[in-house]
Design an enzyme around this catalytic site. Structure first.
Site, mmCIF file in Angstrom:
data_model
loop_
_atom_site.group_PDB
_atom_site.id
_atom_site.type_symbol
_atom_site.label_atom_id
_atom_site.label_comp_id
_atom_site.label_asym_id
_atom_site.label_seq_id
_atom_site.Cartn_x
_atom_site.Cartn_y
_atom_site.Cartn_z
ATOM 1 C CG HIS A 62 -1.845 1.123 1.327
ATOM 2 N ND1 HIS A 62 -3.145 1.060 0.880
ATOM 3 C CD2 HIS A 62 -1.692 2.383 1.812
ATOM 4 C CE1 HIS A 62 -3.741 2.228 1.091
ATOM 5 N NE2 HIS A 62 -2.872 3.047 1.671
ATOM 6 C CD GLU A 63 1.517 3.512 3.628
ATOM 7 O OE1 GLU A 63 1.693 4.607 3.046
ATOM 8 O OE2 GLU A 63 0.457 3.241 4.246
ATOM 9 C CD GLU A 110 -5.137 6.219 0.712
ATOM 10 O OE1 GLU A 110 -5.205 4.979 0.613
ATOM 11 O OE2 GLU A 110 -4.278 6.795 1.402
ATOM 12 C CG HIS A 163 0.359 6.273 -0.512
ATOM 13 N ND1 HIS A 163 -0.635 7.086 -1.007
ATOM 14 C CD2 HIS A 163 -0.217 5.529 0.471
ATOM 15 C CE1 HIS A 163 -1.764 6.840 -0.361
ATOM 16 N NE2 HIS A 163 -1.538 5.888 0.538
#
Length: 506
Positions: free
Chosen positions: A266-267, A305, A270
């Site tokens: 997830h990160e 996101e 980003h």
């Protein structure tokens, strides 16, 4: 003064603002990864001072003079020209901050670090009362901030506009109604099947092996460790200090392997967004949220996101990914995963099992966690819910939506860092991100060669497509402008529901 000189003067002013905000982010990163507990109060003052300096630089007479000259310089340029957008966004932020007293900006910034420390302590002790006074103050300051910005229908609208311009309490209510109606039958079908084996996910997994696999995975997806690093924190986050220094964090649970794998994925999403911004936009308005006073290249929290959820769910939480990469994970944990197949692992990490923790939720129940938080934030902002009554309201909503009894505050109302950082209004952006990610992937997968490459474990084409269509533009285009350019329409939940139905209802 020439057009070039006028723009250069404004860019020089904004570059200084960006520099200060990057320094603020660096102090924030340190407070969440390295800072000793007793440093919270003075760190709060340091961040507040830098935030005030950034605002003062933005509102300085020299900036206003440069802005006025730049507005004349770009008057004849196309509306979507990068310099035109830069000037318009600077003017919007300038007027925004003129409506908000410097004392309020500084008070919110100072509270943030102290509230975070209280949240960390409260979470560790599972005691909401430790954090409650700080949250009460956060809500009070958020209401004051909303009143300064201005709102018509609901005070929450003002706060959402900071993170996801264009969305309101009403628009979110409509989106959530569509999603709830679409999600419930898919969730019901998925829960009607017998649960797959998942006992092996809860074995003892050494942190070193989890970190090694996470770093390898991040690099496979395209994360550049020459411009990034991975650290450990209580609640995972990504932060950038220009595209040349983009840092990600994760957390390790020795007895639940998926937490670090999907948290890191997830990160990484980003981080890829920030590393992919056009270098020409570095230290400009197009990589600075001048309204939120935050150095960031993503055009909105929801757009950001969308990239983290795209890589986490559409790529890493796919059958193809684990068929290819499970052997590498097994090499890290031969004893713990030696009796598990790639298919068993995929079925386990995509099982539908309602839980208490948002960041560990399956794809079908995740958005229910977001809807709960948005409902609570709206009620806090309009005064219909008191902070003291928040745990009971939270627990009742979890029981209603997921049929779970919350055992304690740390697994309930204290699980997220957002309210301690003052980010009231940011939670809707996670669901917006889910919807945008599916909409983008639906379009991208129409390229059969790109789709085949993803299935074969070659992610360079996907990263390049996203860099070209999303990342490189920084904050030049709005979320819906990006979607219309690439998919032909604004935010549309239909592809997201179709993706979930195909993955989970069959």
């Amino acid at each position: 003064m020439s057009q070039e000189a006028s723009l250069a003067a404004l860019k020089e002013r904004i570059a200084s603002v960006n520099d200060v905000l990057n320094a603020t982010s660096l102090l924030t990163w340190d407070s969440r990864t390295m800072m000793p507990p007793q440093g919270a109060e003075t760190r709060g003052h340091q961040i507040a001072t830098l935030t005030r300096i950034a605002r003062d630089l933005l509102l300085a007479p020299e900036t206003e003079k440069a802005l006025e000259a730049a507005e004349k310089a770009v008057a004849a340029l196309p509306e979507n020209n990068a310099d035109s957008r830069l000037v318009v966004q600077t003017r919007r932020a300038f007027e925004h901050h003129r409506r908000v007293p410097a004392s309020l900006i500084q008070e919110r910034a100072a509270l943030r670090t102290v509230a975070q420390a209280a949240w960390i302590e409260g979470r560790a002790k599972s005691d909401f009362s430790i954090f409650a006074p700080h949250l009460k103050k956060t809500v009070e300051l958020s209401r004051a901030y909303a009143d300064c910005i201005g709102w018509t229908e609901h005070p929450y609208d003002a706060m959402v506009s900071i993170y996801e311009p264009g969305e309101t309490a009403a628009s979110l209510k409509s989106l959530f109604a569509t999603l709830r109606a679409g999600l419930l039958p898919i969730l019901s079908a998925a829960r009607s099947r017998s649960a797959p084996r998942s006992d092996f996910l809860f074995r003892d997994f050494a942190e070193e092996g989890q970190r090694a696999f996470g770093l390898s995975m991040a690099q496979k997806l395209g994360y550049d460790l020459q411009r990034g690093r991975l650290d450990t924190t209580v609640h995972p986050f990504e932060v950038s200090f220009t595209r040349n220094d983009v840092r990600i964090t994760t957390r390790y649970n020795r007895n639940y392997l998926p937490a670090s794998i999907f948290g890191t994925a997830h990160e990484t999403g980003h981080g890829l967004y920030e590393q992919g911004v056009d270098p020409a936009y570095t230290r400009t308005t197009l990589t600075t949220d001048l309204v939120g006073l935050y150095a960031v290249g993503g055009t909105s929290f929801g757009a950001h996101e969308s990239q983290s959820r795209l890589w986490e769910n559409h790529v890493v939480r796919s059958r193809a990914f684990w068929q290819l990469h499970f052997p590498e994970l097994q090499k890290q944990f031969p004893n713990e995963l030696g009796d598990v197949s790639a298919e068993e692992f995929y079925c386990a990490v995509t099982r539908v099992e309602p839980g208490f923790i948002r960041v560990e939720a399956d794809e079908l129940t995740y958005d229910f966690h977001i809807m709960l938080r948005v409902d609570i934030e709206c009620a806090l902002m309009d005064g219909s819910l008191a902070v003291a009554d928040l745990p009971a309201a939270w627990n009742a909503a979890i029981k209603r939506d997921l049929d779970l009894d919350v055992p304690n505050d740390s697994r309930g109302v204290l699980q997220d860092v957002h309210w301690s950082t003052g980010y009231i209004g940011s939670f809707p952006t996670y669901t917006v991100g889910n919807v945008m990610a599916a909409q983008m992937m639906e379009t991208l997968r129409r390229d059969s060669a790109l789709d085949a490459a993803i299935e074969a474990g070659d992610y360079t084409g996907l990263a390049e497509a996203l860099r070209t269509k999303i990342w490189r533009h920084g904050r030049r285009f709005s979320r819906d402008e990006l979607l219309v350019r690439e998919t032909g329409r604004a935010l549309d939940p239909a592809p997201y529901l179709a993706y979930l139905k195909a993955k989970y209802a069959a």
